[in-house]
Design a protein around this motif. Structure first.
Motif, PDB file in Angstrom:
ATOM      1  N   GLU A  96      15.267  33.563 -71.892  1.00 16.56           N
ATOM      2  CA  GLU A  96      15.655  34.343 -70.722  1.00 16.56           C
ATOM      3  C   GLU A  96      14.578  34.381 -69.641  1.00 16.56           C
ATOM      4  O   GLU A  96      14.818  34.950 -68.562  1.00 16.56           O
ATOM      5  CB  GLU A  96      16.038  35.761 -71.160  1.00 16.56           C
ATOM      6  N   GLN A  97      13.407  33.782 -69.882  1.00 16.33           N
ATOM      7  CA  GLN A  97      12.406  33.738 -68.815  1.00 16.33           C
ATOM      8  C   GLN A  97      12.886  32.877 -67.648  1.00 16.33           C
ATOM      9  O   GLN A  97      12.382  33.005 -66.531  1.00 16.33           O
ATOM     10  CB  GLN A  97      11.078  33.193 -69.345  1.00 16.33           C
ATOM     11  N   PHE A  98      13.854  31.968 -67.911  1.00 10.29           N
ATOM     12  CA  PHE A  98      14.309  31.074 -66.854  1.00 10.29           C
ATOM     13  C   PHE A  98      15.370  31.723 -65.950  1.00 10.29           C
ATOM     14  O   PHE A  98      15.595  31.247 -64.848  1.00 10.29           O
ATOM     15  CB  PHE A  98      14.848  29.778 -67.467  1.00 10.29           C
ATOM     16  N   PHE A  99      16.043  32.777 -66.398  1.00 12.69           N
ATOM     17  CA  PHE A  99      17.023  33.535 -65.627  1.00 12.69           C
ATOM     18  C   PHE A  99      18.147  32.635 -65.109  1.00 12.69           C
ATOM     19  O   PHE A  99      19.292  32.735 -65.511  1.00 12.69           O
ATOM     20  CB  PHE A  99      16.342  34.273 -64.457  1.00 12.69           C
ATOM     21  N   LEU A 100      17.825  31.727 -64.205  1.00 12.90           N
ATOM     22  CA  LEU A 100      18.787  30.779 -63.650  1.00 12.90           C
ATOM     23  C   LEU A 100      18.016  29.498 -63.322  1.00 12.90           C
ATOM     24  O   LEU A 100      16.916  29.566 -62.774  1.00 12.90           O
ATOM     25  CB  LEU A 100      19.423  31.354 -62.384  1.00 12.90           C
ATOM     26  N   TYR A 101      18.576  28.349 -63.681  1.00 11.04           N
ATOM     27  CA  TYR A 101      17.966  27.028 -63.521  1.00 11.04           C
ATOM     28  C   TYR A 101      16.951  26.754 -64.647  1.00 11.04           C
ATOM     29  O   TYR A 101      16.141  27.617 -64.991  1.00 11.04           O
ATOM     30  CB  TYR A 101      17.261  26.857 -62.168  1.00 11.04           C
ATOM     31  N   SER A 102      17.011  25.559 -65.186  1.00  7.34           N
ATOM     32  CA  SER A 102      16.132  25.043 -66.249  1.00  7.34           C
ATOM     33  C   SER A 102      16.394  25.668 -67.611  1.00  7.34           C
ATOM     34  O   SER A 102      15.797  25.235 -68.605  1.00  7.34           O
ATOM     35  CB  SER A 102      14.641  25.201 -65.908  1.00  7.34           C
ATOM     36  N   GLU A 103      17.285  26.678 -67.691  1.00  9.72           N
ATOM     37  CA  GLU A 103      17.556  27.251 -69.012  1.00  9.72           C
ATOM     38  C   GLU A 103      18.270  26.240 -69.911  1.00  9.72           C
ATOM     39  O   GLU A 103      18.019  26.182 -71.115  1.00  9.72           O
ATOM     40  CB  GLU A 103      18.368  28.554 -68.896  1.00  9.72           C
ATOM     41  N   GLU A 104      19.150  25.385 -69.325  1.00 11.25           N
ATOM     42  CA  GLU A 104      19.810  24.375 -70.145  1.00 11.25           C
ATOM     43  C   GLU A 104      18.840  23.254 -70.524  1.00 11.25           C
ATOM     44  O   GLU A 104      18.931  22.685 -71.613  1.00 11.25           O
ATOM     45  CB  GLU A 104      21.038  23.810 -69.430  1.00 11.25           C
ATOM     46  N   THR A 105      17.883  22.933 -69.630  1.00 15.42           N
ATOM     47  CA  THR A 105      16.862  21.936 -69.950  1.00 15.42           C
ATOM     48  C   THR A 105      16.069  22.378 -71.171  1.00 15.42           C
ATOM     49  O   THR A 105      15.806  21.593 -72.086  1.00 15.42           O
ATOM     50  CB  THR A 105      15.907  21.736 -68.766  1.00 15.42           C
TER      51      THR A 105
END
Length: 642
Positions: free
Chosen positions: A530-539
């Motif tokens: 959850e540190q990514f919040f939005l963008y790069s979380e799927e990466t």
């Protein structure tokens, strides 16, 4: 008319290509196929195992007699799956070997069983090094004439796919004069657009099935011929499909075979380069050395064990789920029940989107048991009111904005038992059959994740496939963006090649709009970061999934329409996208490379500083103190709403 004299297949080979054994240093008939090596407790010495991995490609070690016998026997048999036959050279290793785009696409199980033979001196040398035995090189151009002789003797029916109509007419006339007893039932010369279209390829396969060939010679060029056979070969009805590339040109007389002295000194490549320098210079002089390094560093004797393990994993993965309780057509499974697929959706002001998405999922629920869980991050009740029209959907009201990763975690925490979990953006429209196609791919490959084709509003394919982030790829994307899309993969994180979106294959990761995750992989990888919040979380999730030993596959038969930009745009979101790339690099690349990566990202933002949002992005990448001002999770209690 006199019938041809019946002679052994080995004699046919030596008459057709008398210099084959001399030029390759193997005495005729000196080698005999060994029984398959056992995976556990084998009594067969490893050095005599008939399968090896050459540059990551499983290759069966056979002499010419054994190869001809196996191919002709399969063509004469009514049992078993169709057999695809190809010869592996350095170009094959480049396309299908370790770390390549098409790695694993020909591995079992699948509708076509593959027999890969040695072609090319480097592979023969490597096989000798691994097994301490000499093995002959069996190129398609060597085998084709004795195979045609054997097909004539057995009364087999042949078809030819590939080459131009003029080339096929030339071969037809030569066969009429030189092989009048050979039964050729069809010639097909499809355009490239046909081969790149699923519906057109299926229609082509149906036409071939109507002609009923026992053997189909496929000369479409590598890797297209192997990929087409892998996906559509079983629909043609042919028992054997020969991926023999340049054989059509050899049969027509367009290309001369290398002289014996060139073959004896492993200089066939130089001969072909001399004849076709413009077409082959890149293959032999640029791509060849890279493939040779792969051959020397990724070869082993454990191909038989690997194939057996892959087959066992896939069989276990493809076990048929228990029948779901009867339900009304198009309805979703209750939360407490087990479903084939639990669909997870995260919404934020998506009242206009959720209705069409749900309708498209109800069509999929006709064939697959589906439950739907929505985590709503919206600041008002408009999306909840729209979802209330669907009482068989479970809604998790987060009471704040947890971001995409946090929303997925909230939904998964209540989703319950399922065979797999399908994460979808709310602005998607699932086209008919997409979920079933993704499940089929997951079961066949034993994949941990499957991703579909994403279509833009105009119906064009969005380049959603990605490569693992790295400094050189970041540098290439910073300097070139979407320009020069044909650049090497090590200079681009995005995969722009149209051919990548035509065939199923492994990928590093894909945009998070639609991801089907197996239950086993979901348990192994755990919560989304959850540190990514939005963008790069799927990466990040895909990276951890691969590190857990699972593969990610692209399924071209699954298509979904995607309205990009559904998360909105703002200078802060643009900045967050770049900052999260830096966060990802810091997590995985190590301090030195992460600093270099950050510098490349900063340079890219500075180069675009006059465009909206990029000034804010440059400042955020430059100063970590600004990161706390970017969009982040706002938390409160999570409440489940039936």
């Amino acid at each position: 008319m006199l019938l041809p004299k019946i002679v052994p297949a080995g004699d046919l080979l030596h008459r057709a290509v008398p210099h084959l054994d001399q030029r390759r240093g193997v005495a005729a008939g000196a080698l005999r196929l060994q029984p398959p090596a056992r995976v556990v407790g084998s009594e067969v010495p490893a050095s005599e195992a008939p399968w090896v991995s050459l540059g990551g490609v499983p290759v069966k070690l056979m002499d010419a007699d054994a190869a001809l016998r196996e191919i002709l026997d399969r063509a004469s048999s009514m049992e078993g799956p169709p057999l695809g036959v190809c010869s592996a050279n350095l170009d094959h290793v480049r396309h299908f070997g370790a770390g390549s785009r098409w790695m694993g696409t020909l591995d079992p199980p699948g509708p076509v069983e593959w027999l890969t033979l040695i072609d090319g001196a480097p592979l023969a040398t490597e096989a000798t090094r691994l097994t301490s035995k000499s093995w002959p090189r069996l190129a398609g151009s060597d085998l084709i004439h004795p195979l045609l002789d054997g097909a004539t003797l057995r009364g087999l029916r042949l078809g030819f796919l590939g080459g131009s109509e003029e080339t096929q007419e030339l071969i037809s006339r030569r066969f009429a004069a030189e092989r009048p007893e050979l039964k050729v039932v069809g010639w097909w010369a499809p355009a490239r657009s046909t081969l790149g279209d699923t519906a057109a390829s299926r229609k082509l396969a149906d036409e071939i099935r109507e002609a009923a060939p026992d053997v189909l010679v496929v000369g479409l060029g590598k890797p297209r011929q192997e990929l087409w056979i892998s996906e559509y070969g079983h629909l043609t009805g042919a028992k054997v499909l020969l991926a023999f590339g340049a054989v059509v040109d050899f049969l027509a007389g367009h290309v001369r075979r290398a002289p014996a002295w060139a073959s004896a000194h492993s200089l066939e490549w130089a001969w072909r380069l001399m004849l076709e320098p413009r077409r082959l210079a890149r293959r032999y002089l640029v791509e060849g050395p890279e493939a040779y390094v792969k051959l020397r560093t990724a070869s082993s004797r454990d191909a038989a064990a690997s194939s057996a393990l892959a087959r066992a994993v896939a069989i276990e993965a493809s076990s048929v789920p228990e029948p779901a309780p009867s339900r009304a057509p198009g309805s979703f499974v209750a939360l407490a029940e087990r479903a084939d697929v639990a669909v997870v959706v995260v919404t934020y002001n998506n009242a206009d989107d959720v209705g069409p998405l749900v309708d498209s999922l109800r069509e999929e629920a006709e064939a697959v048991s589906i439950k739907v869980v929505v985590a709503d991050n919206s600041p008002d009740d408009s999306t909840l009111l729209e979802l209330s029209l669907h009482p068989d959907i479970t809604v998790v009201r987060t009471g704040g904005n947890l971001g995409y990763a946090g929303g997925i975690n909230a939904a998964l925490s209540v989703a319950g038992d399922a065979g797999s979990y399908l994460v979808l953006n709310p602005d998607l429209r699932v086209q008919p059959g997409a979920v079933s196609a993704m499940l089929k791919r997951m079961n066949h490959q034993g994949a941990g994740m499957v991703v579909p084709v994403l279509l833009d509003d105009d119906g064009s394919v969005y380049p959603s496939l990605r490569r693992e982030p790295g400094v050189l790829r970041a540098l290439g994307d910073a300097a070139l963006g979407s320009h020069l899309q044909a650049r090497p993969g090590w200079l681009s994180e995005m995969d722009f090649d149209p051919e990548s979106y035509l065939h199923g294959h492994r990928v590093d990761w894909a945009t998070g709009a639609a991801l089907l995750i197996s239950a086993e992989a979901a348990r192994a990888v755990g919560a989304w970061d959850e540190q990514f919040f939005l963008y790069s979380e799927e990466t990040d999730f895909c990276h951890r999934l691969r590190n857990s030993g699972f593969s990610i596959w692209f399924e071209p038969g699954a298509r979904m329409s995607h309205e990009r930009g559904g998360s909105g745009t703002s200078p802060q979101l643009t900045a967050l996208m770049s900052v999260n790339r830096v966060r990802y690099a810091a997590k995985y690349l190590g301090r030195g490379r992460a600093l270099t990566f950050r510098g490349v990202v900063l340079a890219a933002e500075v180069a675009r500083i006059n465009k909206p949002g990029h000034r804010e992005a440059a400042l955020a990448v430059l100063s970590r103190r600004r990161w706390v001002t970017l969009p982040h999770a706002t938390r409160s209690s999570t409440v489940s709403v039936p």
